[in-house]
Design an enzyme around this catalytic site. Structure first.
Site, mmCIF file in Angstrom:
data_model
loop_
_atom_site.group_PDB
_atom_site.id
_atom_site.type_symbol
_atom_site.label_atom_id
_atom_site.label_comp_id
_atom_site.label_asym_id
_atom_site.label_seq_id
_atom_site.Cartn_x
_atom_site.Cartn_y
_atom_site.Cartn_z
ATOM 1 N N LYS A 1 0.851 -1.191 0.000
ATOM 2 C CA LYS A 1 0.000 0.000 0.000
ATOM 3 C C LYS A 1 0.883 1.235 0.000
ATOM 4 C CE LYS A 1 -4.230 -1.286 0.281
ATOM 5 N NZ LYS A 1 -5.334 -0.732 -0.478
ATOM 6 N N GLU B 1 -1.761 0.564 -8.691
ATOM 7 C CA GLU B 1 -3.214 0.715 -8.806
ATOM 8 C C GLU B 1 -3.592 2.165 -8.556
ATOM 9 O OE1 GLU B 1 -5.441 -2.033 -6.285
ATOM 10 O OE2 GLU B 1 -3.910 -3.560 -6.614
ATOM 11 N N ASP C 1 -8.492 -0.079 -10.664
ATOM 12 C CA ASP C 1 -9.231 -0.821 -9.637
ATOM 13 C C ASP C 1 -10.568 -0.093 -9.425
ATOM 14 O OD1 ASP C 1 -10.227 -2.083 -7.399
ATOM 15 O OD2 ASP C 1 -8.555 -1.641 -6.085
ATOM 16 N N ASP D 1 -0.409 -0.005 -4.483
ATOM 17 C CA ASP D 1 -1.796 0.449 -4.524
ATOM 18 C C ASP D 1 -1.910 1.795 -3.829
ATOM 19 O OD1 ASP D 1 -4.486 0.752 -4.633
ATOM 20 O OD2 ASP D 1 -4.995 -1.070 -3.530
HETATM 21 O O1 LIG Z 1 -5.869 -6.695 -3.796
HETATM 22 C C1 LIG Z 1 -5.292 -7.278 -2.849
HETATM 23 O O2 LIG Z 1 -4.175 -7.791 -2.980
HETATM 24 C C2 LIG Z 1 -5.896 -7.352 -1.492
HETATM 25 C C3 LIG Z 1 -7.147 -6.581 -1.291
HETATM 26 C C4 LIG Z 1 -6.953 -5.093 -1.158
HETATM 27 O O3 LIG Z 1 -5.860 -4.595 -1.284
HETATM 28 C C5 LIG Z 1 -8.094 -4.282 -0.882
HETATM 29 C C6 LIG Z 1 -9.280 -4.866 -0.539
HETATM 30 C C7 LIG Z 1 -10.394 -4.118 -0.173
HETATM 31 C C8 LIG Z 1 -10.306 -2.777 -0.104
HETATM 32 C C9 LIG Z 1 -9.145 -2.039 -0.461
HETATM 33 O O4 LIG Z 1 -8.774 -0.993 0.332
HETATM 34 C C10 LIG Z 1 -7.960 -2.800 -0.957
HETATM 35 C C11 LIG Z 1 -7.690 -2.206 -2.337
HETATM 36 O O5 LIG Z 1 -7.775 -0.992 -2.448
HETATM 37 O O6 LIG Z 1 -7.426 -2.881 -3.318
HETATM 38 MG MG LIG Z 2 -6.877 -1.120 -4.904
#
Ligand SMILES: O=C(O)CCC(=O)C1=CC=C[C@@H](O)[C@@H]1C(=O)O
Ligand SMILES: [Mg+2]
Length: 323
Positions: free
Chosen positions: A135, A192, A215, A163
């Site tokens: 993240k 992302e 996403d 992400d």
């Molecule tokens: O995509 C992944 O590897 C795990 C899931 C993940 O990161 C997420 C799941 C649900 C909400 C989000 O904040 C987050 C995302 O943003 O993709």
């Molecule tokens: Mg995402």
């Protein structure tokens, strides 16, 4: 003869930084069990707060309506229902119709929360492609860039998925990019949604030779899968998207254009997550799914995730009740 059972569940969860705005303490949803001439199918319907537009009350109403119709031998197009309902019911139906394979892809891209030792340990358990997800956009963009570059330098066969959830201004995104060594940029499989708008994300990707993935954009009305420079992937979160068939259509459109489709978690329990792992194995066999969210929970629900040591909550546990 058809019969149905509806359950509700609530599991303690610690979502940490995965959900930015809200730290969920409880993951709540419904479980359906469908029986049709001795065949059985289960589905999890768990709208994700802040991401899903439907509430638990909406979902319950929709489920009761659909279950009545199904029990009377009729059927309705699932994508008229809210995405979480359409996805969960389509899983239960796919189990009855035996169209969802048994084998799952339980090797998922490990989520890294910034602790290098933890990531090293997780990566050491991976036998195939080394891909991790970090993240970014929560702290200083410079720091994010330094950390990502450090991982890439330290682990030469590592690829990263990052992400940002649309959190960077163009300036911040550029600060991040300036910390990534040019000869390592190609090992960022994608970022992302780096910037506040898709338009800025495109500009950023182009000007900084970095790959991006959609996403949030995938769930916007009128989204079309379209090849564009620097776009390597789309992220599909079925609970936020809709039925299995709707997700298959997106995957096919992506694959036809050479775009990766990544099946990703909406923080489902192990019941929904194992179905996502099976779905990913069947329809995106060459891509590591983004399903490393089970450990945000202290329990698994009804079905075990391969290799997990978390205790399994069953129908007679305090976490699940029939309604
Ligand atoms: O995509 C992944 O590897 C795990 C899931 C993940 O990161 C997420 C799941 C649900 C909400 C989000 O904040 C987050 C995302 O943003 O993709
Ligand atoms: Mg995402």
């Amino acid at each position: 003869m058809r019969s149905t059972k509806l359950y509700q569940y609530q599991l303690p969860v610690e979502t940490g930084i995965i959900l930015r705005q809200r730290r969920l303490k409880q993951r709540e949803g419904f479980i359906v069990h469908l029986l049709d001439n001795g065949r059985s199918g289960w589905g999890e319907i768990a709208p994700l707060p802040e991401f899903s537009h439907e509430s638990l009350a909406d979902v319950e109403k929709e489920l009761r309506h659909w279950l009545d119709i199904w029990q009377s031998g009729q059927s309705e197009h699932l994508d008229q229902y809210s995405p979480s309902v359409a996805f969960g019911l389509s899983c239960a139906l796919a189990e009855i119709e035996q169209t969802l394979g048994e084998k799952g892809n339980y090797q998922t891209a490990p989520l890294c929360y910034g602790d290098p030792d933890e990531l090293y340990a997780k990566l050491n358990q991976i036998t195939g492609e080394k891909i991790a997800k970090i993240k970014v956009g929560l702290y200083e963009a410079n720091r994010d860039g330094l950390i990502a570059d450090m991982f890439l330098e330290a682990i030469p066969d590592l690829k990263l998925r990052l992400d940002a959830n649309r959190s960077w201004t163009l300036e911040k995104a550029v600060q991040f990019a300036s910390k990534i060594a040019t000869n390592r940029k190609h090992r960022i499989q994608f970022i992302e949604e780096p910037c506040r708008t898709p338009e800025l994300s495109r500009q950023f990707a182009l000007e900084n030779q970095l790959s991006i993935a959609w996403d949030e954009s995938v769930r916007e009305p009128n989204f079309l899968v379209k090849k564009e420079p620097n776009l390597t992937a789309i992220i599909i979160k079925p609970t936020l998207t809709g039925s299995i068939q709707k997700c298959i259509n997106l995957i096919q459109q992506a694959h036809q254009q050479g775009i990766i489709a990544v099946i990703s978690s909406s923080i489902e329990s192990s019941l929904g997550l194992t179905q996502l792992a099976r779905f990913a194995h069947q329809y995106t066999p060459n891509t590591l799914p983004g399903l490393d969210t089970l450990n945000l929970m202290q329990y698994q629900l009804l079905r075990p995730w391969q290799g997990s040591t978390l205790p399994l909550a069953t129908l007679d546990s305090e976490f699940i009740w029939d309604i």
